[in-house]
Design an enzyme around this catalytic site. Sequence first.
Site, short mmCIF file in Angstrom:
data_model
loop_
_atom_site.label_atom_id
_atom_site.label_comp_id
_atom_site.label_asym_id
_atom_site.label_seq_id
_atom_site.Cartn_x
_atom_site.Cartn_y
_atom_site.Cartn_z
N LYS A 100 17.55 15.53 -13.40
CA LYS A 100 18.95 15.36 -13.79
C LYS A 100 19.00 14.09 -14.62
O LYS A 100 18.78 12.98 -14.12
CB LYS A 100 19.87 15.25 -12.58
CG LYS A 100 21.33 15.15 -13.00
CD LYS A 100 22.26 14.78 -11.87
CE LYS A 100 23.66 14.57 -12.44
NZ LYS A 100 24.54 13.88 -11.48
N GLY A 161 32.55 9.45 -8.65
CA GLY A 161 33.10 8.87 -7.43
C GLY A 161 34.58 8.62 -7.44
O GLY A 161 35.13 8.07 -6.48
N ALA A 187 30.72 15.29 -11.17
CA ALA A 187 31.42 13.99 -11.09
C ALA A 187 32.93 14.13 -10.99
O ALA A 187 33.55 14.90 -11.72
CB ALA A 187 31.07 13.09 -12.26
N GLY A 188 33.49 13.39 -10.04
CA GLY A 188 34.93 13.28 -9.89
C GLY A 188 35.57 14.33 -9.02
O GLY A 188 36.78 14.29 -8.79
N ASN A 209 28.84 14.81 -4.44
CA ASN A 209 28.15 13.84 -3.59
C ASN A 209 29.15 12.98 -2.82
O ASN A 209 29.34 13.13 -1.62
CB ASN A 209 27.21 12.99 -4.42
CG ASN A 209 26.35 12.04 -3.58
OD1 ASN A 209 25.46 11.38 -4.11
ND2 ASN A 209 26.57 11.95 -2.29
N THR A 210 29.85 12.10 -3.52
CA THR A 210 30.68 11.10 -2.85
C THR A 210 31.74 11.72 -1.95
O THR A 210 31.97 11.24 -0.83
CB THR A 210 31.36 10.19 -3.89
OG1 THR A 210 30.35 9.58 -4.69
CG2 THR A 210 32.18 9.11 -3.21
#
Length: 258
Positions: A100, A161, A187-188, A209-210
């Site tokens: 990635k 995040g 993301a986001g 992830n986050t």
Amino acid sequence: MENNDDLVIAGRRFASRLLTGTGKFRSPEQMAAAIKASGSQIVTVALRRVDISDPEDHIMKYLDPADYLILPNTSGARDAEEAVRLARLARAAGISDWVKLEVTPEPRYLLPDPVETLKAAQILIKEGFNVLPYIPADPVLAKRLEEAGCVTVMPLGSPIGSAQGIRTKESIAIIIESATVPVVVDAGLGAPSHAAEAMEMGADAVLVNTAIAAASDPAAMAAAFAKGTQAGREAFLAGIRESLSTAQASSPKSGLPW
């Protein structure tokens, strides 16, 4: 068992369309439980967090390559040279020749550098890597990376995040429309509904992830994201009707008894 709706990347099939990360968990045990609950088959690992000289590294020993495609990421790389070096180290250590690709020179918003990302991708592809680039939601850049040989494109929904959801919807829609490789919204994404929205748009997968790691119960949140991802995919395949600017009665206008 092969599924006709499997996600296919570089000729490899995956039943799950939810990719997960390994950062920000409160313990490696919690990470392992959440990834298992997610059903994810592709797991990203930041190379800066892995001691590649130690086969018993506390992250890697919780991830069995027989169960997951370990996807090293170049998180923290500030330019193409640094990203390429990290990818080469991962391959030399026997982790993977999938990568990635992340190049984020500005630390506040962690927005990917389009110029350095394309430069690094071109180098890595020539060296035989399967490259999955994290990019701004730029349809022109996405097409350039696809033409260079990237096996996916991974446009951001909003800053890493941030949990803002998909703030780049119009641009991602163009990328999805024109791409011939899988589009992974990355993301986001802060809630399962964000994952469902991306999949309803026609994205091939999402990476989270986050939002999972920072939840009070990461395993439960991972399971919720799996359901949101699957529901969005099923809705897309079923055919979501276009919205209307006016009301439209669902009851018949004729054949009534009065």
